[in-house]
Every structure is written in structure tokens, then in C-alpha cells.
Design an enzyme around this catalytic site. Structure first.
Site, PDB file in Angstrom:
ATOM      1  N   GLU A 108       0.807  -1.227   0.000  1.00 35.39           N
ATOM      2  CA  GLU A 108       0.000   0.000   0.000  1.00 35.39           C
ATOM      3  C   GLU A 108       0.844   1.284   0.000  1.00 35.39           C
ATOM      4  O   GLU A 108       0.360   2.340   0.418  1.00 35.39           O
ATOM      5  CB  GLU A 108      -0.941  -0.005   1.200  1.00 35.39           C
ATOM      6  CG  GLU A 108      -1.983  -1.105   1.126  1.00 35.39           C
ATOM      7  CD  GLU A 108      -3.090  -0.893   2.132  1.00 35.39           C
ATOM      8  OE1 GLU A 108      -4.215  -0.601   1.718  1.00 35.39           O
ATOM      9  OE2 GLU A 108      -2.823  -1.033   3.347  1.00 35.39           O
ATOM     10  N   HIS A 127      -0.533   5.491   7.898  1.00 38.35           N
ATOM     11  CA  HIS A 127      -1.667   4.657   7.489  1.00 38.35           C
ATOM     12  C   HIS A 127      -1.866   3.559   8.524  1.00 38.35           C
ATOM     13  O   HIS A 127      -0.963   2.772   8.789  1.00 38.35           O
ATOM     14  CB  HIS A 127      -1.440   4.035   6.108  1.00 38.35           C
ATOM     15  CG  HIS A 127      -2.498   3.013   5.759  1.00 38.35           C
ATOM     16  ND1 HIS A 127      -3.846   3.304   5.829  1.00 38.35           N
ATOM     17  CD2 HIS A 127      -2.412   1.710   5.393  1.00 38.35           C
ATOM     18  CE1 HIS A 127      -4.537   2.222   5.499  1.00 38.35           C
ATOM     19  NE2 HIS A 127      -3.695   1.244   5.250  1.00 38.35           N
ATOM     20  N   HIS A 129      -4.726   0.634  10.522  1.00 39.52           N
ATOM     21  CA  HIS A 129      -5.928  -0.196  10.455  1.00 39.52           C
ATOM     22  C   HIS A 129      -6.638  -0.218  11.812  1.00 39.52           C
ATOM     23  O   HIS A 129      -7.290  -1.218  12.149  1.00 39.52           O
ATOM     24  CB  HIS A 129      -5.568  -1.627  10.045  1.00 39.52           C
ATOM     25  CG  HIS A 129      -4.881  -1.724   8.713  1.00 39.52           C
ATOM     26  ND1 HIS A 129      -4.014  -2.731   8.395  1.00 39.52           N
ATOM     27  CD2 HIS A 129      -4.932  -0.922   7.620  1.00 39.52           C
ATOM     28  CE1 HIS A 129      -3.557  -2.554   7.150  1.00 39.52           C
ATOM     29  NE2 HIS A 129      -4.094  -1.461   6.673  1.00 39.52           N
ATOM     30  N   HIS A 197     -11.504  -0.609   6.357  1.00 36.41           N
ATOM     31  CA  HIS A 197     -10.064  -0.813   6.186  1.00 36.41           C
ATOM     32  C   HIS A 197      -9.243  -0.050   7.237  1.00 36.41           C
ATOM     33  O   HIS A 197      -8.460  -0.654   7.965  1.00 36.41           O
ATOM     34  CB  HIS A 197      -9.695  -0.372   4.762  1.00 36.41           C
ATOM     35  CG  HIS A 197      -8.250  -0.484   4.413  1.00 36.41           C
ATOM     36  ND1 HIS A 197      -7.795  -0.494   3.122  1.00 36.41           N
ATOM     37  CD2 HIS A 197      -7.137  -0.555   5.168  1.00 36.41           C
ATOM     38  CE1 HIS A 197      -6.487  -0.591   3.090  1.00 36.41           C
ATOM     39  NE2 HIS A 197      -6.060  -0.625   4.330  1.00 36.41           N
TER      40      HIS A 197
HETATM   41 ZN   LIG Z   1      -4.059  -0.696   4.798  1.00 33.44          ZN
END
Ligand SMILES: [Zn+2]
Length: 266
Positions: A108, A127, A129, A197
Site C-alpha cells: 500500500e 496509514h 488499520h 479498512h
Molecule cells: Zn491498509
């Protein structure tokens, strides 16, 4: 004695006239060589975000290169809590590694590449989760600033839904098209949620990006608790603007604490 002195003087003369001859042979220059402080903070950011449970075995954090602002720095594909400076790699403007040397990259990484391309003000991206944010990405309940330390949420927390435009995917932001679509939804906000996500937090420094990621998660918890008790009185736009200036202006204080909590890094 005189012979030694003459020898030293001769060596100095050779070094001045033929500097290349006097240097020991060196390896190819590292693309990271000019950014020791950026890398140190990036390694700390990985450990702090793991320690604060914003990242677990997954998720990542990056920083824009100050040597080449179209590039960014991020760990090779590994658990953030184990990252060392030797694991930091440089990526180009489309998210490809500059010098992979056999190391794997996060799938990602296009999240980071896409946002850096369109947000010149952004210097660092997280980023995550975090499960605390997932309900806000799937229920229609809007994440809003409940208290002063998360006042930056006044800029909004738009939701990127891969289903819109991409149909059934594996939910990962695994190419530049998906990255561009996410960056478009993020707009000028500091946070964007990704449906089912996780989320991204962006800022103009590593410290503030880490701060925003941590307090986005805390706000999500506090908001969920508040909603159980009754109707929440959120910060007004005016309150949030004033509070954001104060809290993000003193981020060095928690940053030093967070560094001390994770201890020595390599
Ligand atoms: Zn992710």
C-alpha cells in the site's frame, strides 16, 4: 624525525593536489545519506505508533524526502515495531523503490505516493488499520472533534470507499489509481477514513502526523463512549480552530515523552 615530517608534508601536498587519490574507496552514496534526522524521527514514529497501538503488525508511516521533495522515505515491508534505520528505503514519485536491493516494499505504498503528489504541504503520512476507526467508516456516523486535543478533526474525516469506482477489490490501496482516488477524497483534510479498512493521517511534520494519528484514535474512542451516554456537544468550528493552534503548537512535549517510552532505537 625529519624523514617522518617530510613524509607527512608530502602526503598533505598529494591530498591537496590529488584529493581523489587520498580518499579511501567508498561504497555508492546512500540515497538516505542527507537525511539523518528525518530517518531518526521516522524510526521513532514507527515505534511510537506501535507502542500507542495505532499500528500493529500492519500499517506504515512515511516522511517526504528533504533531499528530493518528490520522493519519500519509508520502511521496507515489516512490522513497524521492529523497524531500524537500516530498514528505511527511498521511494520515487510513483511509489517505486529507488534502490530496493532485494528488499520487499509495502503493497500500500501508493497511499503515500499519491498524497505526496497532490499535497505539497504534507511532509509525513500515517496509514493505520485501527479498529477504533472502522465503525465510523461503515455506519454513517461522522467522526467529529469531541475534545480540544483532536481539534484538527474540524477539517473533516471524509470516507474513501473503494467500492465506488473500483467495485469488488481486495480492499488494499495497491496501485496509483486507487491512491489517486484516495488522495482526491482526502482533499485538504488532515484525516481520511477508508471504508472497512482504516485511515490515513497527514501533516506538515512527522511529529504532527504521529500526533494526529494517535488522537484520531483516542477521539474515536471518546466519541463512541459519549454517544452511549447521550447527545454529544462537539467543539464548535471556532473553538476547534483556536484549540488546534494551541495543541499542535506544543506537540514537542508529548513527542519527547513518546520517544522516552519506546526507549533506544537503532
Ligand atoms: Zn491498509
Amino acid at each position: 624525525m625529519w624523514g617522518l615530517r617530510i613524509g607527512v608534508i608530502a602526503a598533505i601536498c598529494v591530498a591537496i593536489v590529488f584529493p581523489a587519490f587520498s580518499r579511501p574507496p567508498q561504497a555508492l552514496p546512500s540515497p538516505l545519506a542527507n537525511n539523518p534526522k528525518l530517518i531518526e524521527d521516522l524510526v521513532y514514529a514507527n515505534h511510537i505508533l506501535y507502542h500507542q497501538e495505532v499500528l500493529d503488525g500492519f500499517g506504515h508511516v512515511s516522511v517526504r524526502s528533504d533531499r528530493d521533495p518528490s520522493h519519500f522515505l519509508m520502511s521496507r515491508s515489516m512490522a513497524p515495531g521492529l523497524v531500524t534505520s537500516a530498514d528505511i528505503m527511498e521511494y520515487d514519485a510513483i511509489g517505486e523503490p529507488v534502490d530496493a536491493r532485494g528488499r520487499n516494499s509495502y503493497v500500500e505504498r501508493y497511499i503515500h505516493a499519491a498524497i505526496y503528489r497532490v499535497r505539497p504541504d504534507v511532509k509525513s503520512i500515517v496509514h493505520s488499520h485501527s479498529p477504533d476507526l472502522i465503525p465510523y467508516s461503515v455506519t454513517g456516523t461522522i467522526l467529529r472533534p469531541v475534545y480540544h486535543v483532536s481539534a484538527f478533526l474540524r477539517l473533516g474525516a471524509p470516507i474513501f470507499d473503494t467500492q465506488a469506482g473500483f467495485g469488488d477489490t481486495d480492499m488494499l490501496i495497491r496501485d496509483n489509481k486507487l491512491g489517486d482516488a484516495l488522495a482526491k477524497v482526502l482533499g485538504n483534510s488532515g484525516i481520511a477514513l477508508i471504508r472497512g479498512h482504516g485511515f490515513v493521517a497527514v501533516a506538515d511534520s512527522t511529529q504532527v502526523a504521529v500526533y494526529r494519528a494517535i488522537y484520531t484514535q483516542l477521539n474515536a474512542r471518546v466519541q463512541a463512549e459519549g454517544m452511549k451516554l447521550g447527545t454529544i456537544q462537539y467543539l464548535t468550528p471556532g473553538e476547534a480552530a483556536k484549540a488546534q493552534a494551541i495543541t499542535e503548537g506544543t506537540v514537542a512535549r508529548p513527542w519527547e515523552l513518546w520517544k522516552a517510552q519506546v526507549g533506544k532505537i537503532e
